[in-house]
Design a protein around this motif. Structure first.
Motif, PDB file in Angstrom:
ATOM      1  N   GLN A  56      57.034 -26.946   4.751  1.00 40.95           N
ATOM      2  CA  GLN A  56      55.617 -27.138   4.420  1.00 40.95           C
ATOM      3  C   GLN A  56      54.828 -25.880   4.761  1.00 40.95           C
ATOM      4  OE1 GLN A  56      55.541 -31.559   6.262  1.00 40.95           O
ATOM      5  NE2 GLN A  56      53.595 -30.933   5.338  1.00 40.95           N
ATOM      6  N   THR A  57      53.872 -25.575   3.903  1.00 43.02           N
ATOM      7  CA  THR A  57      52.967 -24.454   4.151  1.00 43.02           C
ATOM      8  C   THR A  57      51.537 -24.841   3.783  1.00 43.02           C
ATOM      9  OG1 THR A  57      53.433 -23.580   1.935  1.00 43.02           O
ATOM     10  CG2 THR A  57      54.689 -22.652   3.781  1.00 43.02           C
ATOM     11  N   PRO A  58      50.541 -24.310   4.482  1.00 39.99           N
ATOM     12  CA  PRO A  58      50.690 -23.541   5.719  1.00 39.99           C
ATOM     13  C   PRO A  58      50.989 -24.468   6.897  1.00 39.99           C
ATOM     14  CG  PRO A  58      48.374 -23.901   5.267  1.00 39.99           C
ATOM     15  CD  PRO A  58      49.129 -24.529   4.123  1.00 39.99           C
ATOM     16  N   LEU A  96      47.817 -28.704   0.142  1.00 43.67           N
ATOM     17  CA  LEU A  96      48.923 -28.597   1.084  1.00 43.67           C
ATOM     18  C   LEU A  96      50.215 -28.559   0.281  1.00 43.67           C
ATOM     19  CD1 LEU A  96      47.754 -31.232   3.724  1.00 43.67           C
ATOM     20  CD2 LEU A  96      47.049 -28.855   3.438  1.00 43.67           C
ATOM     21  N   ARG A  97      51.085 -27.676   0.670  1.00 36.09           N
ATOM     22  CA  ARG A  97      52.283 -27.438  -0.132  1.00 36.09           C
ATOM     23  C   ARG A  97      53.550 -27.850   0.597  1.00 36.09           C
ATOM     24  NH1 ARG A  97      50.201 -24.545  -4.296  1.00 36.09           N
ATOM     25  NH2 ARG A  97      48.256 -23.477  -3.825  1.00 36.09           N
ATOM     26  N   ARG A 152      53.629 -32.260  -8.833  1.00 38.92           N
ATOM     27  CA  ARG A 152      54.863 -31.494  -8.724  1.00 38.92           C
ATOM     28  C   ARG A 152      54.779 -30.443  -9.836  1.00 38.92           C
ATOM     29  NH1 ARG A 152      59.675 -31.132  -6.282  1.00 38.92           N
ATOM     30  NH2 ARG A 152      61.615 -31.097  -7.464  1.00 38.92           N
ATOM     31  N   PRO A 153      54.159 -29.321  -9.529  1.00 45.14           N
ATOM     32  CA  PRO A 153      53.835 -28.355 -10.590  1.00 45.14           C
ATOM     33  C   PRO A 153      55.044 -27.650 -11.188  1.00 45.14           C
ATOM     34  CG  PRO A 153      53.294 -27.459  -8.420  1.00 45.14           C
ATOM     35  CD  PRO A 153      53.685 -28.893  -8.216  1.00 45.14           C
ATOM     36  N   ASP A 154      56.141 -27.609 -10.432  1.00 45.12           N
ATOM     37  CA  ASP A 154      57.354 -26.970 -10.945  1.00 45.12           C
ATOM     38  C   ASP A 154      58.545 -27.714 -10.366  1.00 45.12           C
ATOM     39  OD1 ASP A 154      56.358 -24.369  -8.743  1.00 45.12           O
ATOM     40  OD2 ASP A 154      57.722 -26.015  -8.288  1.00 45.12           O
ATOM     41  N   GLY A 155      59.711 -27.135 -10.465  1.00 47.31           N
ATOM     42  CA  GLY A 155      60.896 -27.863 -10.023  1.00 47.31           C
ATOM     43  C   GLY A 155      61.116 -27.889  -8.529  1.00 47.31           C
ATOM     44  N   SER A 156      60.257 -27.193  -7.786  1.00 46.15           N
ATOM     45  CA  SER A 156      60.541 -27.121  -6.354  1.00 46.15           C
ATOM     46  C   SER A 156      59.380 -27.540  -5.461  1.00 46.15           C
ATOM     47  CB  SER A 156      60.976 -25.694  -5.978  1.00 46.15           C
ATOM     48  OG  SER A 156      59.944 -24.773  -6.276  1.00 46.15           O
ATOM     49  N   ASN A 157      58.153 -27.404  -5.917  1.00 45.65           N
ATOM     50  CA  ASN A 157      57.011 -27.691  -5.052  1.00 45.65           C
ATOM     51  C   ASN A 157      56.452 -29.087  -5.267  1.00 45.65           C
ATOM     52  OD1 ASN A 157      56.226 -25.007  -3.639  1.00 45.65           O
ATOM     53  ND2 ASN A 157      56.645 -24.426  -5.756  1.00 45.65           N
ATOM     54  N   PHE A 158      55.885 -29.600  -4.203  1.00 42.74           N
ATOM     55  CA  PHE A 158      55.205 -30.903  -4.247  1.00 42.74           C
ATOM     56  C   PHE A 158      53.930 -30.726  -3.439  1.00 42.74           C
ATOM     57  CE2 PHE A 158      54.472 -35.228  -4.690  1.00 42.74           C
ATOM     58  CZ  PHE A 158      54.495 -35.938  -3.504  1.00 42.74           C
ATOM     59  N   THR A 159      52.786 -30.921  -4.069  1.00 42.67           N
ATOM     60  CA  THR A 159      51.516 -30.604  -3.404  1.00 42.67           C
ATOM     61  C   THR A 159      50.645 -31.831  -3.209  1.00 42.67           C
ATOM     62  OG1 THR A 159      50.402 -30.108  -5.491  1.00 42.67           O
ATOM     63  CG2 THR A 159      51.507 -28.278  -4.379  1.00 42.67           C
ATOM     64  N   LEU A 160      49.845 -31.762  -2.177  1.00 47.37           N
ATOM     65  CA  LEU A 160      48.809 -32.755  -1.905  1.00 47.37           C
ATOM     66  C   LEU A 160      47.470 -32.041  -1.938  1.00 47.37           C
ATOM     67  CD1 LEU A 160      47.929 -35.637  -0.905  1.00 47.37           C
ATOM     68  CD2 LEU A 160      48.094 -34.724   1.420  1.00 47.37           C
ATOM     69  N   LYS A 161      46.580 -32.503  -2.780  1.00 47.81           N
ATOM     70  CA  LYS A 161      45.250 -31.914  -2.881  1.00 47.81           C
ATOM     71  C   LYS A 161      44.216 -32.887  -2.359  1.00 47.81           C
ATOM     72  CE  LYS A 161      43.938 -29.858  -6.749  1.00 47.81           C
ATOM     73  NZ  LYS A 161      43.415 -29.691  -8.146  1.00 47.81           N
ATOM     74  N   ILE A 162      43.316 -32.383  -1.554  1.00 52.05           N
ATOM     75  CA  ILE A 162      42.156 -33.150  -1.125  1.00 52.05           C
ATOM     76  C   ILE A 162      40.945 -32.447  -1.712  1.00 52.05           C
ATOM     77  CG2 ILE A 162      40.908 -34.197   0.794  1.00 52.05           C
ATOM     78  CD1 ILE A 162      43.369 -33.686   2.549  1.00 52.05           C
ATOM     79  N   ARG A 163      40.215 -33.138  -2.564  1.00 53.03           N
ATOM     80  CA  ARG A 163      39.185 -32.473  -3.370  1.00 53.03           C
ATOM     81  C   ARG A 163      37.979 -32.046  -2.546  1.00 53.03           C
ATOM     82  NH1 ARG A 163      41.206 -36.285  -6.722  1.00 53.03           N
ATOM     83  NH2 ARG A 163      42.125 -35.513  -8.648  1.00 53.03           N
ATOM     84  N   SER A 164      37.473 -32.892  -1.750  1.00 57.88           N
ATOM     85  CA  SER A 164      36.273 -32.604  -0.978  1.00 57.88           C
ATOM     86  C   SER A 164      36.502 -33.128   0.431  1.00 57.88           C
ATOM     87  CB  SER A 164      35.060 -33.275  -1.621  1.00 57.88           C
ATOM     88  OG  SER A 164      33.886 -33.042  -0.855  1.00 57.88           O
TER      89      SER A 164
END
Lengths: 114, 113
Positions: free
Chosen positions: A6-8, A21-22, A69-81
């Motif tokens: 996980q990054t960062p 978050l990645r 899951r924007p590509d074959g390896s990453n999975f992201t969590l976005k918090i908008r505000s």
């Protein structure tokens, strides 16, 4: 040994800002999850993801949250505000299959909203 | 509401002794239970799991016991070592897998030399 990364490791953001978050799950895993842990409290389920769609989500996972899951390896969590109460450790996890299989957790991203 | 919780927040044992960490759950539909270990600054680490059709399962130095009658789960760690010091969580799921796991609050196991 394969691991979830996980990054960062620590993210500080101002209230109202968007954060992403990645996570890089284990490569042959098909099921992905986000959990969070507010300091001193239980680990709480946020969302699970399979076959490019959300399969389960909790009450915490409201419209401010999204996963991708924007590509074959990453999975992201976005918090908008972000809100102050979003401050927590966020854990990504993955498992090879659904059902009764072991899920592997990453080291977490500590999100601090100021 | 339904929940999973641990009886004791802190457990201190002597190195080499056996330790038992307990957990109560209230969801009678739960059919999969997991024990996780969390060391400081790290994510939860799977220790052992058990399905509701079993009452005991053994791993390396660890044993999980499930009593469905009283909805109680325990983790036994044999011959504790300094590396066993961590927070231990029980978690349950009514559907199997890691989907929507409900975690307990955690027991901090301290191994004294």
């Amino acid at each position: 040994e394969p691991e979830v990364t996980q990054t960062p490791s620590h993210q500080v953001t101002q209230m109202g800002q968007e954060v992403i978050l990645r996570c890089v799950p284990i490569s042959n895993h098909l099921y992905f999850y986000w959990y969070r842990q507010i300091l001193g409290q239980k680990v709480e389920f946020l969302v699970s993801f399979y076959n490019n769609e959300i399969s389960e989500k909790s009450e915490i996972f409201d419209d401010q949250f999204s996963v991708e899951r924007p590509d074959g390896s990453n999975f992201t969590l976005k918090i908008r505000s972000t809100k102050l109460e979003d401050s927590a450790m966020y854990f990504c996890a993955s498992s090879e299959a659904g059902g009764w299989t072991e899920a592997f957790f990453g080291q977490g991203t500590r999100l601090t909203v100021v | 509401g339904e929940s999973v919780g641990l009886h004791l927040p802190t457990l201190s044992v002597q190195e080499g002794d056996n330790s038992i960490i307990n957990c109560a759950y209230s969801n009678s539909a739960s059919d999969y239970f997991i024990w996780y270990k969390q060391e400081s600054g790290k994510g939860p680490q799977f220790i052992i799991d058990i399905r509701s059709n079993m009452d005991k399962r053994q791993g390396q130095r660890v044993t999980v016991l499930l009593n469905k009658t009283v909805k109680h789960l325990s983790l036994q760690i044999a011959a504790t070592q300094p590396g066993d010091s961590a927070v231990y969580f029980c978690a349950e799921n009514g559907r199997g897998g890691a989907d929507g796991l409900t975690f307990g609050k955690g027991t901090h196991l301290i191994i004294q030399p």
